[in-house]
Design an enzyme around this catalytic site. Structure first.
Site, mmCIF file in Angstrom:
data_model
loop_
_atom_site.group_PDB
_atom_site.id
_atom_site.type_symbol
_atom_site.label_atom_id
_atom_site.label_comp_id
_atom_site.label_asym_id
_atom_site.label_seq_id
_atom_site.Cartn_x
_atom_site.Cartn_y
_atom_site.Cartn_z
ATOM 1 N N ASN A 39 0.957 -1.166 0.120
ATOM 2 C CA ASN A 39 -0.126 0.139 0.011
ATOM 3 C C ASN A 39 0.822 1.074 -0.006
ATOM 4 O OD1 ASN A 39 -2.298 1.559 0.189
ATOM 5 N ND2 ASN A 39 -1.951 1.686 2.538
ATOM 6 N N SER A 84 4.747 6.547 2.277
ATOM 7 C CA SER A 84 5.337 5.306 2.652
ATOM 8 C C SER A 84 4.783 4.147 1.767
ATOM 9 C CB SER A 84 5.119 4.887 4.387
ATOM 10 O OG SER A 84 5.555 5.831 5.256
ATOM 11 N N HIS A 86 0.929 5.022 1.364
ATOM 12 C CA HIS A 86 0.314 5.859 2.275
ATOM 13 C C HIS A 86 0.900 6.972 2.458
ATOM 14 C CE1 HIS A 86 -2.324 6.732 5.696
ATOM 15 N NE2 HIS A 86 -1.056 7.013 6.464
HETATM 16 C C1 GAR Z 1 -2.490 9.192 -2.750
HETATM 17 O O1 GAR Z 1 -1.972 10.101 -2.110
HETATM 18 C C2 GAR Z 1 -2.426 7.904 -1.824
HETATM 19 O O2 GAR Z 1 -1.108 7.722 -1.253
HETATM 20 C C3 GAR Z 1 -3.661 7.899 -0.978
HETATM 21 O O3 GAR Z 1 -4.692 8.120 -1.815
HETATM 22 C C4 GAR Z 1 -4.167 8.850 -2.949
HETATM 23 C C5 GAR Z 1 -4.621 8.256 -4.300
HETATM 24 O O4 GAR Z 1 -4.071 9.256 -5.108
HETATM 25 N N1 GAR Z 1 -3.914 6.820 -0.478
HETATM 26 C C6 GAR Z 1 -4.414 6.718 0.781
HETATM 27 O O5 GAR Z 1 -4.840 7.720 1.547
HETATM 28 C C7 GAR Z 1 -4.727 5.361 1.480
HETATM 29 N N2 GAR Z 1 -5.120 5.486 2.832
HETATM 30 P P1 GAR Z 1 -4.279 8.786 -6.724
HETATM 31 O O6 GAR Z 1 -5.599 8.250 -7.066
HETATM 32 O O7 GAR Z 1 -3.947 9.680 -7.510
HETATM 33 O O8 GAR Z 1 -3.157 7.504 -6.971
#
Ligand code: GAR
Length: 217
Positions: free
Chosen positions: A106, A135, A108
């Site tokens: 994942n 991370s 995060h």
């Molecule tokens: C990213 O910032 C990722 O780190 C976060 O969601 C966003 C997705 O962006 N993930 C979380 O918060 C998981 N708990 P994306 O759809 O443009 O890749």
């Protein structure tokens, strides 16, 4: 060997896009064999051919376990080497996590173990953190608690809002995820005895992304 990657995404899909660009440019020897979503309207889905998409709404299932079982079966059907949660915003049940244990990661948006869960950018600002970031970790049943493989740090500026900080972190997420996948798919990074190893050496702290986009201890 070309790694088979399944991607779980709930929204925009910029991390998925980064994976696909790295593959297209020959920087990552992999194939995105499926994109899976709990939100049928997610933009991420549109980035792959319809034959490689699976989406369902949890509302249409009798229970969390039933949704997870259907999602797990769909993922298993594409026989992935790696399952990448890239902006997947639904909590994964224990059975689903165990099914892909050791090969599910994942990304995060925080420097774990700080700020597990949601609203990480606002919480980093509230806490007065001088440094924030992202991370990549192995997924375990406890939320955002698996072994951290690699991190990218971003300095917090006094003028930052949650939105400006999120944007700067996201820019670093993409090279972080690609560099981590390069090491994982090459078999250079792996978990043994709940500890991450790089080239046979035990890592006591997560790998860090440098400004050139390389990971080192
Ligand atoms: C990213 O910032 C990722 O780190 C976060 O969601 C966003 C997705 O962006 N993930 C979380 O918060 C998981 N708990 P994306 O759809 O443009 O890749």
């Amino acid at each position: 060997m070309t790694a088979r990657i399944a991607v779980l995404a709930s929204g925009r899909g910029s991390n998925l896009q980064a994976i696909m660009e790295a593959i297209a440019e020959g920087r990552l020897e992999a194939d995105v064999v499926g994109v899976f979503s709990d939100r049928p309207e997610a933009t991420a889905l549109s980035k792959v051919a319809s034959s490689r998409r699976w989406a369902a709404s949890p509302r249409d299932f009798a229970s969390r376990a039933a949704f997870d079982a259907a999602l797990g079966d769909a993922i298993a059907a594409v026989t992935p080497d790696w399952v990448v949660c890239a902006g997947y915003m639904r909590i994964l049940g224990e059975d689903l996590v165990r099914r892909f244990s050791g090969r599910m990661i994942n990304i995060h948006p925080s420097l774990l173990p700080k700020h597990r869960g949601l609203d990480t950018h606002a919480r980093a600002l509230e806490a007065g953190d001088l440094e924030h970031g992202a991370s990549v970790h192995l997924v375990v049943p406890e939320l955002d608690a698996g072994a951290v493989i690699a991190q990218a740090a971003v300095p917090v500026q006094s003028s930052d809002t949650a939105a400006t900080l999120a944007a700067r972190v996201l820019e670093r997420e993409h090279p972080l995820l690609i560099a981590t996948l390069q090491l994982l798919t090459a078999g250079r990074v792996y978990e043994r005895g709940a500890t991450i190893h790089l080239d046979g050496q035990c890592l006591f702290t997560p790998l860090r992304l440098d400004s050139a986009g390389h990971l080192s201890p």
